[in-house]
Design an enzyme around this catalytic site. Structure first.
Site, PDB file in Angstrom:
ATOM      1  N   ASP A   1       0.838  -1.187   0.000  1.00  0.00           N
ATOM      2  CA  ASP A   1       0.000   0.000   0.000  1.00  0.00           C
ATOM      3  C   ASP A   1       0.876   1.241   0.000  1.00  0.00           C
ATOM      4  O   ASP A   1       1.999   1.232   0.513  1.00  0.00           O
ATOM      5  CB  ASP A   1      -0.885   0.036   1.251  1.00  0.00           C
ATOM      6  CG  ASP A   1      -1.926  -1.065   1.257  1.00  0.00           C
ATOM      7  OD1 ASP A   1      -2.199  -1.617   0.170  1.00  0.00           O
ATOM      8  OD2 ASP A   1      -2.451  -1.373   2.336  1.00  0.00           O
ATOM      9  N   MET A   2       0.335   2.326  -0.533  1.00  0.00           N
ATOM     10  CA  MET A   2       1.078   3.575  -0.604  1.00  0.00           C
ATOM     11  C   MET A   2       1.636   3.992   0.759  1.00  0.00           C
ATOM     12  O   MET A   2       2.782   4.441   0.875  1.00  0.00           O
ATOM     13  CB  MET A   2       0.180   4.682  -1.151  1.00  0.00           C
ATOM     14  CG  MET A   2       0.844   6.051  -1.252  1.00  0.00           C
ATOM     15  SD  MET A   2      -0.267   7.263  -1.997  1.00  0.00           S
ATOM     16  CE  MET A   2       0.741   8.740  -1.915  1.00  0.00           C
TER      17      MET A   2
END
Length: 554
Positions: free
Chosen positions: A400-401
């Protein structure tokens, strides 16, 4: 009013200039790609501005985008412009900050009149939502619900008793006696049904007059919201016809001419204000730009994170705004040693050979480019530019970012295929470390909750036993204090798996610290406290067991 701030206000005199680009603001004009970079130098200036904002509570009252533009004067001296999006605490003009684009003064009377109308509509909607009949309806409905639940429990007991009697009667009574007793039991069942119907009728008779009033209020609210939308749209049309922006060719255009369909707030973004001001002020040459969010975080934005041009408002204007801008993109040095030092500075390399590379991804950076221009910056795009053999590089998996830690990438299609196969067969072991925003009552365990990505609420994932895919996570508590430090081992690899398994009430029921998407309410958290700290796999070509580690940064 001082708008061109000296570089010394933001950076020390001994700062070593780094023009490496981490993202590009870009747009097309007459088929030509135009670009302006966000460089490491621009990010350093922006971080210094964040520190200045943090020292003044005025800038923490509301969350919004801020930006800086690094410009060069004709004499070669560098200066800084800074801007905020929209209004800052209700003001559009603040000393030291770039003013809004011209045209606002032409519609200020219409704007004030419209704001008064909108405020009146807002108050009327609030009153309609706070009708006393709504509370009365809720209270009465709750009372009847409670009575019905109690009745259902009582009827269920009676039903069970009747069933037991039927079984007993069938064994002990004659046929004639059996028929008489069964009819008595059936009559008892009918009385229960009548009692339930009567209570529901009483409920409906009590609620119906209130519901009529509430329905009428809801209809009026919908009408008022439509009026509000139409009034806002009319004002936006006036503003966009009056707002004018200039590019570096000296051409001016209204927003209405540039964007037939204009979202609310267009023209108030930092990048637009900064570029227009630089273009309208002769002889300012933009070198780099950076935008970030400051103030209370929301579902989409996190304080202190950098963001690119927004898709709906800024991106469509970039081609026009950058027209006439003569910029040279930061050069990519060809010497392998220098290239590697740049990679290490940008994204620490944990392991690398001729087939693959593993890096320690920082939080706030995508693993791979997104769909739109504003989210092209990623580990993959940076490595593709910086590695001499980065043309065919692909990510084998994703983080995930906002998650940091080990990310594995392949340098050729065959390596990617072999590593992907190991992931599919669950032969690769992943270990994560996280801080939970509360305390757990167990030391270890296993979570099995199926997850589904609701297409109406992307990127949110939810537990769904009908549509969800199997997800399994093992966890071990490492330590406890104000927060709980846990080790996660995901046996499957679904989107947001660890985050949902931590936050959901059927999982650990404690969100990961900093995970605002899934309910963490700790405002002091500046990042998602989730880190991919270990990765173990078999080298696809040598067969060697590779065990990678990246120290947890929190």
């Amino acid at each position: 009013m001082l708008l061109l701030h000296p570089l010394s206000d933001f950076l020390d005199t001994d700062y070593q200039v780094d023009t490496l680009a981490t993202y590009y603001y870009q747009g097309y004009r007459n088929g030509e790609l135009l670009q302006l970079p966000r460089t490491l130098e621009a990010e350093a200036i922006a971080i210094s501005l964040m520190q200045q904002l943090a020292s003044n509570k005025v800038y923490s009252r509301e969350g919004k985008m801020y930006g800086i533009l690094l410009v060069e004067l004709p004499n070669g001296e560098k200066r800084i412009l800074k801007a905020f999006s929209g209004l800052l605490n209700g003001c559009s003009l603040i000393e030291g900050w770039v003013p809004p684009i011209p045209g606002r003064e032409q519609v200020v009377l219409a704007e004030n009149r419209t704001l008064e109308e909108l405020s009146a509509i807002k108050q009327e909607i609030i009153q309609l939502k706070q009708l006393t009949q709504r509370k009365q309806h809720e209270t009465i409905a709750l009372q009847f619900t409670k009575h019905l639940q109690e009745m259902s429990k009582r009827h269920q007991v009676s039903k069970q008793q009747r069933q037991e009697k039927r079984q007993l009667f069938h064994k002990t009574l004659t046929e004639e006696e059996l028929n008489i007793e069964l009819e008595k039991l059936n009559e008892s069942s009918r009385r229960d049904g009548i009692e339930r119907k009567l209570l529901k009728r009483q409920r409906d008779e009590a609620l119906q007059p209130l519901q009529i009033i509430i329905d009428g209020a809801d209809i009026k609210i919908r009408v008022l919201k439509q009026q509000r939308q139409e009034i806002s749209r009319k004002l936006q049309t006036q503003m966009h016809a009056a707002y004018s922006v200039m590019n570096f060719l000296g051409n001016s255009s209204t927003l209405q001419q540039l964007m037939p369909q204009i979202p609310t707030g267009t023209g108030d973004c930092c990048a637009v204000k900064l570029l227009h001001y630089a273009a309208a002020t002769n002889k300012l040459k933009p070198l780099a730009i950076a935008e970030f969010w400051w103030g209370e975080s929301n579902r989409d934005k996190v304080q202190g994170q950098f963001y690119g041009a927004c898709v709906e408002r800024c991106q469509p204007l970039m081609g026009f705004l950058l027209s006439g801008l003569k910029t040279s993109p930061p050069s990519l040095i060809k010497e392998r040693g220098v290239r590697r030092s740049l990679i290490s500075k940008e994204i620490p390399v944990i392991y690398q050979d001729e087939w693959l590379i593993a890096v320690n991804k920082p939080p706030g950076l995508l693993s791979v480019p997104g769909r739109y221009h504003h989210n092209q910056d990623s580990v993959l795009s940076r490595l593709s530019n910086l590695l001499l053999d980065g043309e065919n590089i692909t990510a084998v998996h994703r983080l995930d970012m906002d998650t940091s830690g080990i990310l594995l990438l392949a340098k050729d299609p065959e390596t990617h295929r072999l590593l992907s196969k190991q992931f599919e067969q669950r032969l690769i072991k992943k270990v994560y470390e996280a801080l939970l925003s509360g305390n757990l009552s167990v030391d270890r365990g296993r979570i099995e909750l199926p997850l589904w990505g609701n297409p109406e609420h992307r990127p949110y994932q939810e537990v769904n036993y009908k549509h969800g895919k199997s997800c399994i996570t093992e966890f071990t508590v490492l330590s406890q204090g104000n927060y709980t430090r846990v080790e996660f081992i995901p046996l499957t690899g679904r989107t947001h798996q660890l985050r949902v398994h931590a936050a959901d009430t059927e999982g650990l029921a404690i969100p990961i610290l900093g995970d605002k998407l899934y309910g963490c309410e700790v405002r002091e958290a500046t990042r998602l406290h989730l880190h991919a700290k270990e990765l173990t796999f078999e080298h696809p070509h040598s067969g060697e067991k590779i065990h990678l580690k990246a120290e947890t940064p929190f």
